[in-house]
Write an enzyme that holds these catalytic residues in place. Sequence first.
Site, short mmCIF file in Angstrom:
data_model
loop_
_atom_site.label_atom_id
_atom_site.label_comp_id
_atom_site.label_asym_id
_atom_site.label_seq_id
_atom_site.Cartn_x
_atom_site.Cartn_y
_atom_site.Cartn_z
N SER A 2 8.03 8.41 2.49
CA SER A 2 6.86 7.55 2.59
C SER A 2 5.72 8.33 3.23
CB SER A 2 7.22 6.27 3.36
OG SER A 2 6.27 5.27 3.16
N TYR A 43 8.13 12.22 10.41
CA TYR A 43 7.37 11.09 9.86
C TYR A 43 5.91 11.18 10.30
CZ TYR A 43 6.19 6.38 8.35
OH TYR A 43 5.61 5.31 7.74
N HIS A 85 11.34 1.19 -2.75
CA HIS A 85 10.96 2.09 -1.67
C HIS A 85 12.16 2.50 -0.81
CE1 HIS A 85 7.77 4.07 0.46
NE2 HIS A 85 8.09 3.51 1.61
N ASP A 131 9.11 1.16 -7.11
CA ASP A 131 8.53 1.23 -5.77
C ASP A 131 7.12 0.66 -5.82
OD1 ASP A 131 7.63 1.78 -3.25
OD2 ASP A 131 8.31 3.87 -3.23
#
Length: 721
Positions: free
Chosen positions: A569, A489, A688, A653
Site C-alpha cells: 500500500s 511503511y 487490498h 483492489d
Amino acid sequence: MRFMITLASVAVLAACSPQQETSTPEVAEKTTTVNTQITYPTTFRGNVTDEYFGTVVADPYRWLEDDRSEETEEWVKKQNEVTFDYLEQIPYRQEIEERLTAMWNYEKISAPFKEGNYTYFYKNDGLQNQSVLYRTDAEGNTEVFLDPNTFSEDGTTSLASISFSKDGSIAAYSISEGGSDWRKIIIIDAETKEQLEPALVDVKFSGISWFGNDGFYYSSYDKPEGSELSAKTDQHKLYYHKLGTEQANDPVIFGGTEAEKHRYVQGFVSEDDNYLYISAAISTSGNKLFLKDLSSSDSELVAVQGHTDADTFPLDNKGSTLYLVTDLDAPNKRVVTVDASNPSPENWQDFIAETDNVLSAGTGAGYIFAEYMVDAISKVEQYDYDGNKVRDVELPGVGSVGGLGGKADAEELYYTFTNYNTPSTIYKFAPETGESAVYEKSKADFDSDAYVSKQVFYTSKDGTEVPMIITHKKGLELNGTTPTILYGYGGFNVSLTPSFSITNALWLEMGGVYAVANLRGGGEYGKAWHDAGTKMQKQNVFDDFIAAGEYLIEQGYTSRERLAVRGGSNGGLLVGAVMTQRPDLMQVALPAVGVLDMLRYHTFTAGAGWAYDYGTAEDSKEMFEYLYGYSPVHNVEQGENYPATLITTGDHDDRVVPAHSFKFAAELQAKNTGPNPQLIRIETNAGHGAGTPVSKTIEQYADIYGFTLYNMGVKDLAELK
C-alpha cells in the site's frame, strides 16, 4: 470501548487538461525479448498527456486504468501467464509452499467476547480459508454461529465485521466479496440465525453501531458512475437503519448537504445509548467531532471539535461526563474530560496528560487502559474513572499488546501479546488484581528460543535517529551473505509494532533475516514524527529506508546481492520510490498493492483523502514538481538496471486500484535493460488484502519467497540452513 475511524485509505486528484487517446488500446500479440529468460507481452503505448503548471506529462498506459475493458482483462491474463510460467520454474518453490502449508496448519482461536446469553469466539482449524465464528451457551454447549467458508465456493467472500444489538438478540454482519471495500450488511436473529430482512447493499468504509435493539447507524457513498472498483467516491454519508424498514427509506443523519460534505463519516453510539458521536474527516488525518443527545428526539447536533486540525475521538462517558482521546495541543495524545452540555475544546480538562510517549486508550470492566509506545514497544497503565493510576500492567515480555478492553460490566478482560519471534498468545486479565494468565497459547510450530529479535538505532541522511528491529536465528554469522528482507511503511500515522506472522516465521526458519524499520511518516513518535514524512517532507521516509538498507549491509547482516525490500500500500510506494532512486541498493524489490502514480492517485475511489500525507499535483507548482520528482511510475528511466521486481496486486483492489501496479510494471518492462526480471503477479477476485483466503495467501508467499531467493542466487534451500 474505543472509537476509531475505519478509514485505512483514500484518493482524489484531477489531472489538468487531459488529452484523449486518438487510437484504441490493444494488447499486441507479438512479444519483445527483454532478456534471455523472459519474453514479456508488448504493452500498447497511447498518446495521452496531461499538463501541470506548464509541464506536459505523458501517460502512455492510461488505458490500463479501465478495469472493465476487455483490453485490460487480456493484458492481465498475458502478464499472469508470463509471471506464473517464471515462478513455476523455480526449483524449490513447491517445497516452500509445502512447508508454509504445514506451518500454517494449526488451530487458531481468538479471545472470547460475550453478547447476550452467549460467549462468542473465532476459530480456524488450520487451513480453513476463513475463520469460523462459534458460540457457547451457559451450559457449555458450543456450536457454529457463522461459517464464512460457506459464503462462496472459492473462499473469496469474507466476514468483514459483526455487531450485536444491545441485548445480543440480533446480529448485523458485513461481508466482502472478492476483497472489495464495498460491503453487504446481513441482519439475523441471533438465537435462530434466521435472516430477518433483505441485506443492506452498497455500504463502504462503515461501522455498524446499534441504538438499543431498534436499529443501527452505518456509512456509505452514493454508488459511483462507471466502475465501482475505481470511480471516485467523495461524499460519505451516515445513515440510520430502523429494523423492518426498507434501506431506500433510511434517513441520512449527516453528510447529505454540501455543508456537511466529507470523505469519511462515522457514527458511534455510546455504550449507555445516551449519545451519538459523529466523526467527519476530509483526509486520513484530522476530524471534526459532533455530539447528539439521543435521549431527546429533537436535540441539536453539537460540535465537540469543529475543525480538522486535530484527531479527537470518544473513549467513554459516565453520565454527562465525556472522556475523549485527542492530539489537539498534544502531539502524543492525551485523555480529556468535558461535560456534554458544553463540550467544546476550551472546556476540556486533562484526565491523562500528554507524555513523551504516544498514547492509545481503551476501556473495560470499569477502568481505562492507557497504552504507550516506547520506541514502538508497548507499555500499559491502568486508571480508574477518577483519574487515579491503579497500576502499571505487568506484561509477559517486550513486544506488542492488543485488544485490552471490553464492556463496562465485564469481570475479566483479554489481550494478546506478541513480538517478531513470539507467536501471539492470548492472556486473561483480572482487572481487580492486575494479574495475567495464559488463556490460549499459540499452537504454531515455531521454536521462539531459537531466534533473537533486537532493536537498533541507525542514522538517516539528515542525522535523524531511526529505530529498527532485526530478527534472525541465534548465532547468525555477520558475514554479509544472509538473505534479508527489509520491510517498511512510513505513512498515515501507522505504527509498526512487533508482531508475529507465520509467513515471516517461515522466512526466519529458512535462515533469513527480517528487519522492520520504524520510518518517519508513521506514528511511533507522535504527530511530529508523522508530519516529518508527509507532503514535501516525504523524501525523509525514503531516505530513512535507504539508510536502513545501508545499515544492514554495513553491519554485515547482508549484502546488496542478498537484500530485498518489501512494503504494501503506502509501503508499496516506499519500495517503488526507493528502487527507482537507488536501484543499486538491493537485489530484489517487492512492492505490494502500491500507490505508484502520484500524479493521479487522488482521482480513484476515495483517494483524495490521502492528500494530508501526499499533497496533490493540483495544489501548487511546487507540490506537483515534488510529486513528479519521486512518483515511481514517472521515474523509471530508460536503460537502467533495476533489481529483480515482483509487483503484487489484486484485480478487485478498490482501495489502491491495480492500475498503479499495472502502469509501473509496463514502465519497468519497457525500460529496464538489465538482466533482472520485472514481473507482476495479479491475484484475481482479490482486493487490498483483508479477507484474502488462506489458500491464496500461502500461494502468494511461496511465490514471493521463491522469487526472492532465486534472484539472490540461492540454488538450493539446504545452503541456507
